[in-house]
Scaffold this active site. Structure first.
Site, short mmCIF file in Angstrom:
data_model
loop_
_atom_site.label_atom_id
_atom_site.label_comp_id
_atom_site.label_asym_id
_atom_site.label_seq_id
_atom_site.Cartn_x
_atom_site.Cartn_y
_atom_site.Cartn_z
N LYS A 184 3.80 89.03 -36.01
CA LYS A 184 3.64 88.78 -37.34
C LYS A 184 4.52 87.43 -37.55
O LYS A 184 4.76 86.85 -38.50
CB LYS A 184 4.39 89.65 -38.30
N GLU B 285 2.83 80.29 -32.39
CA GLU B 285 3.67 81.09 -32.02
C GLU B 285 5.03 80.77 -32.41
O GLU B 285 5.43 79.54 -32.40
CB GLU B 285 3.72 81.47 -30.44
N ASP C 161 9.92 83.00 -24.96
CA ASP C 161 10.80 83.51 -24.24
C ASP C 161 10.63 83.64 -22.92
O ASP C 161 10.44 82.87 -22.21
CB ASP C 161 11.37 84.81 -24.99
N PHE D 168 19.75 85.79 -30.19
CA PHE D 168 18.66 86.26 -30.71
C PHE D 168 18.70 85.57 -32.08
O PHE D 168 19.64 85.93 -32.75
CB PHE D 168 18.89 87.85 -30.66
P1 5GP Z 1 7.90 86.62 -24.67
O1 5GP Z 1 6.74 87.22 -24.18
O2 5GP Z 1 7.91 85.20 -24.59
O3 5GP Z 1 9.23 87.09 -23.92
O4 5GP Z 1 8.41 87.03 -26.09
C1 5GP Z 1 7.91 86.32 -27.20
C2 5GP Z 1 8.06 87.24 -28.40
O5 5GP Z 1 9.22 87.80 -28.23
C3 5GP Z 1 8.01 86.21 -29.64
O6 5GP Z 1 6.65 86.19 -30.27
C4 5GP Z 1 8.95 86.95 -30.66
O7 5GP Z 1 8.24 87.99 -31.31
C5 5GP Z 1 9.75 87.62 -29.83
N1 5GP Z 1 11.33 87.17 -29.58
C6 5GP Z 1 11.79 86.54 -28.45
N2 5GP Z 1 12.87 86.10 -28.72
C7 5GP Z 1 13.07 86.29 -29.82
C8 5GP Z 1 14.34 86.07 -30.80
O8 5GP Z 1 15.28 85.24 -30.27
N3 5GP Z 1 14.35 86.63 -31.86
C9 5GP Z 1 13.24 87.38 -32.45
N4 5GP Z 1 13.50 87.60 -33.53
N5 5GP Z 1 12.17 87.67 -31.63
C10 5GP Z 1 12.23 86.97 -30.31
#
Ligand code: 5GP
Length: 189
Positions: free
Chosen positions: A48, A104, A108, A157
């Site tokens: 979302k 997106e 991360d 975060f």
């Molecule tokens: P990835 O698969 O790249 O590790 O993670 C992507 C998802 O992780 C993002 O769409 C988001 O929902 C969540 N995410 C990654 N870092 C953060 C952050 O610093 N804050 C928040 N609220 N969500 C994060």
């Protein structure tokens, strides 16, 4: 979970103001307008977290575009990626032969983006690119390509403008870093 209902009270400091975010959307919108000229892309928002960014971004794009949403999750209620990506809710649109642009909130580890790109390529999309608001490079485990990004962020975060903390605080107008005591509260639970 903090007892107060004041959504600003969990923020230690702001990283990006409303104006910063607006400027990022304008800049990315111009780039995308040029790159997708003459195409009719399908813009796929990752639910979302990306909904706020997507609605601002597409209004900066002078391109005939369709919009659809995909809900993919790798975090659940946690603050670190579980490493396992799950498809929670699928697109309603056929992506075959379409130029797809994934929107997106933040990348991360890159696993979520890699999963989405692979899925859409397997379904026969003509091209699959992505536009992320924030690019957190410190924990990247995937070599997925991030074609467009608003800004880099450090390994913190971040919350607000769609980004949640335990499914709340998406409706903050700006993006900020959580107070360390809130992070401790979650880590000790
Ligand atoms: P990835 O698969 O790249 O590790 O993670 C992507 C998802 O992780 C993002 O769409 C988001 O929902 C969540 N995410 C990654 N870092 C953060 C952050 O610093 N804050 C928040 N609220 N969500 C994060």
């Amino acid at each position: 979970m903090p007892k107060t209902d004041n959504i600003n009270s969990i923020i230690d400091h702001k990283l990006f103001t409303e104006e910063d975010i607006h400027n990022m959307c304008v800049k990315l919108g111009k780039q995308l307008t040029a790159d997708y000229a003459g195409k009719k892309p399908l813009i796929v928002g990752a639910l979302k977290g990306a909904i706020f960014f997507l609605t601002d971004l597409v209004r900066e794009m002078d391109v005939k575009a369709e919009i659809d949403f995909l809900d993919v999750s790798s975090y659940g209620d946690e603050m670190e990626s579980s490493g396992e990506v799950k498809l929670i809710s699928d697109l309603a649109t056929d992506v075959k032969d379409r130029d797809v642009l994934i929107v997106e909130d933040i990348v991360d580890t890159g696993l979520t983006l890699e999963y989405m790109k692979d899925l859409l390529k397997k379904r026969g999309a003509k091209s699959v690119k992505c536009c992320v608001l924030l690019n957190k490079e410190a924990n990247r485990t995937s070599d997925v390509e991030v074609e467009y990004s608003g800004s880099k962020v450090g390994n913190e975060f971040v919350v607000g403008y769609g980004l949640d903390f335990m499914n709340y605080y998406r409706n903050l107008r700006y993006i900020g870093v959580l107070k360390p005591e809130i992070i401790k509260l979650v880590n000790n639970k």
